[in-house]
Design a protein around this motif. Structure first.
Motif, PDB file in Angstrom:
ATOM      1  N   VAL A 118       0.869  -1.182   0.000  1.00 50.94           N
ATOM      2  CA  VAL A 118       0.000   0.000   0.000  1.00 50.94           C
ATOM      3  C   VAL A 118       0.903   1.227   0.000  1.00 50.94           C
ATOM      4  O   VAL A 118       1.869   1.294   0.778  1.00 50.94           O
ATOM      5  CB  VAL A 118      -0.945   0.017   1.211  1.00 50.94           C
ATOM      6  CG1 VAL A 118      -1.726   1.338   1.264  1.00 50.94           C
ATOM      7  CG2 VAL A 118      -1.908  -1.162   1.149  1.00 50.94           C
ATOM      8  N   LEU A 148      -5.250   0.427   8.213  1.00 51.19           N
ATOM      9  CA  LEU A 148      -3.833   0.314   7.857  1.00 51.19           C
ATOM     10  C   LEU A 148      -3.053  -0.379   8.960  1.00 51.19           C
ATOM     11  O   LEU A 148      -2.153  -1.196   8.689  1.00 51.19           O
ATOM     12  CB  LEU A 148      -3.257   1.697   7.579  1.00 51.19           C
ATOM     13  CG  LEU A 148      -3.745   2.402   6.309  1.00 51.19           C
ATOM     14  CD1 LEU A 148      -3.202   3.822   6.246  1.00 51.19           C
ATOM     15  CD2 LEU A 148      -3.323   1.627   5.069  1.00 51.19           C
ATOM     16  N   LEU A 150       3.884  -1.140   3.744  1.00 51.79           N
ATOM     17  CA  LEU A 150       3.365   0.204   3.543  1.00 51.79           C
ATOM     18  C   LEU A 150       4.506   1.138   3.182  1.00 51.79           C
ATOM     19  O   LEU A 150       5.567   1.127   3.812  1.00 51.79           O
ATOM     20  CB  LEU A 150       2.665   0.691   4.823  1.00 51.79           C
ATOM     21  CG  LEU A 150       2.087   2.108   4.804  1.00 51.79           C
ATOM     22  CD1 LEU A 150       0.975   2.231   3.768  1.00 51.79           C
ATOM     23  CD2 LEU A 150       1.572   2.478   6.199  1.00 51.79           C
ATOM     24  N   LEU A 175       7.852  -1.482   6.473  1.00 58.64           N
ATOM     25  CA  LEU A 175       7.432  -0.086   6.368  1.00 58.64           C
ATOM     26  C   LEU A 175       8.606   0.742   5.863  1.00 58.64           C
ATOM     27  O   LEU A 175       9.730   0.610   6.351  1.00 58.64           O
ATOM     28  CB  LEU A 175       6.971   0.433   7.743  1.00 58.64           C
ATOM     29  CG  LEU A 175       6.632   1.922   7.853  1.00 58.64           C
ATOM     30  CD1 LEU A 175       5.416   2.270   7.008  1.00 58.64           C
ATOM     31  CD2 LEU A 175       6.397   2.302   9.323  1.00 58.64           C
TER      32      LEU A 175
END
Length: 504
Positions: free
Chosen positions: A264, A281, A291, A419
């Protein structure tokens, strides 16, 4: 009886070369060096040697000085020919190429070499063009030398109509890749566009891999759009070429992130996310999701609670570096050449990433989270708190001195969640994507977040020849011409005169 025997030995010399020639002709015509051609050549050589021994015994010419000198010369000549033959044989069997160009124009990238060597099934490249460009052919020869499963062929589409129809060739210059039942159009080459190593390696990766991934781009908060004339068109095109499926994601219309989401991306958001969106999220990351956050300065997305669990804090100050004005850059244009040890930046070396309007990122150690800084600014930079001031001066009371972290990669080994946070988003846009290593930073981040850590998945930058021409002004050209036509001959004439005077 003795006379007849001597006559036979006399004509034995002609038999030797005759048998050697027969063996060579037989081998060349049949293209097979079997027992008959080799046997004839060996018989001819033996006959010649026997004749030489007979002549030596008969005439005792071996003891002559002229014979020994001639024999030594013959042996030396044969030795040189044998050495040259061996050198050429070794050069053909074990070729060694040295690329002396500054940027390695004629050397494949490590990713390309590794990919071709690891091919598990044959792949063939078809170039439907009657003309063979030397640079393209050299590139393809480099690929073919890396592994037996890669091959290529040039085809005249006007002559081989059947093959052209098989690949549905529409125009000359089309390049198609084939592996088993899979076929795909790679590109069209012409005088303006040559074969691209980047495209070819990416296409090889796609046609031989079952890798599929879907990247969702969050929408609804002023982010860059995915469809239409998007500012991310170049970045999206690169991802599409790598078998990524790209979709918009509006979490205000659905309660959670789709299960098929590989990555994402939140890029260029201008407004805060809703609480349910942040919750979705967080749940996605807790389940091992990935992410990418590209957040510009002064923007509050309302995701501080999510980032806190990773030990990340977004600094609202702006990174400035007035020293960049000497190179023609603004104080808010940050040139980064210091990178952390991470798969995303492992090939960056001392290359440059250009970030416009970037915010610092603070890291606090958290149990179960591994954090690696990606982008680190220079010591001359600082985080400026007074964004309205026209005279930028470091204030130790409110500003933060460099070097500063402006990009970071984090992972949770327990869930394999990943991340990446970058304190700017414009490096992904069309205006900045091709600048230096900006595009590599984005594509490598997506590859790592997709759990595709192999080097072949990472970015391959196109190589360009550097312009080393010297541009002379008119006065400099005149001085150089006078020196070449007048000064150099005069120095030679003076040297000759001095030598003449010394020897008179």
């Amino acid at each position: 009886m003795k006379t007849i025997s001597k006559n036979y030995w006399k004509y034995l010399f002609w038999l030797g070369p005759f048998l050697v020639i027969m063996g060579m002709v037989a081998g060349l015509v049949s293209a097979q060096w079997g027992a008959i051609p080799i046997g004839l050549m060996i018989g001819g050589i033996v006959a010649t040697l026997l004749w030489l021994l007979f002549q030596a015994q008969r005439n005792s010419w071996w003891s002559r000085r002229s014979t020994q000198a001639g024999t030594n010369a013959l042996i030396a000549t044969l030795a040189v020919l044998v050495i040259l033959g061996l050198v050429n044989f070794l050069a053909v069997r074990y070729p060694v190429r040295v690329d002396l160009t500054e940027t390695g124009l004629y050397t494949l990238a490590p990713q390309s070499r590794q990919l071709v060597r690891s091919l598990q099934k044959p792949v063939k490249l078809w170039i439907f063009d009657r003309n063979q460009n030397p640079e393209d052919r050299l590139l393809l020869e480099n690929y073919r030398r890396q592994g037996q499963n890669f091959s290529f062929a040039y085809v005249d589409p006007q002559v081989n109509l059947g093959l052209a129809n098989k690949f549905n060739v529409q125009r000359p210059g089309e390049v198609h890749l084939e592996s088993g039942q899979q076929r795909r159009l790679l590109q069209t080459v012409n005088e303006q566009e040559r074969l691209s190593e980047t495209r070819l390696t990416n296409a090889l990766q796609q046609i031989t891999s079952n890798f599929k991934a879907k990247v969702y781009f969050l929408q609804g908060h002023g982010e860059y759009p995915v469809a239409g004339e998007s500012p991310l068109a170049q970045a999206l095109g690169v991802l599409a070429d790598r078998n990524y499926t790209l979709e918009p994601l509006n979490l205000a219309q659905q309660p959670k992130v789709p299960q098929d989401a590989t990555v994402v991306v939140i890029a260029g958001a201008r407004r805060s996310l809703l609480a349910p969106e942040v919750k979705a999220l967080s749940a996605y990351l807790n389940q091992g999701g990935s992410l990418l956050l590209a957040i510009d300065p002064t923007i509050n997305l309302g995701i501080d609670s999510l980032l806190k669990t990773w030990g990340v804090t977004l600094d609202n100050r702006l990174v400035v570096n007035p020293a960049g004005t000497a190179l023609g850059y603004g104080p808010a244009e940050i040139l980064v050449d210091n990178y952390g040890q991470h798969p995303i930046t492992q090939d960056f070396s001392n290359g440059i990433t250009i970030l416009q309007a970037v915010r610092p990122i603070e890291i606090t150690p958290v149990n179960g989270v591994q954090a690696t800084p990606l982008l680190i600014t220079s010591p001359q930079s600082w985080a400026e708190s007074d964004l309205k001031s026209e005279n930028l001066q470091f204030d130790p009371k409110s500003d933060r001195n460099g070097p500063l972290t402006v990009g970071i990669a984090l992972t949770k080994p327990s869930s394999n969640a990943r991340l990446v946070v970058v304190g700017s988003s414009n490096f992904i846009t069309n205006e900045q994507f091709q600048q230096q290593l900006n595009g590599d930073l984005f594509t490598n981040s997506i590859s790592w977040l997709s759990k595709q850590d192999a080097p072949a998945q990472l970015s391959i930058r196109p190589k360009e020849a550097k312009n080393r021409r010297i541009n002379l002004q008119a006065a400099q050209a005149n001085v150089l011409g006078l020196a070449a036509l007048g000064l150099v001959p005069l120095i030679g004439f003076a040297a000759a005169a001095i030598l003449w005077w010394q020897r008179r």
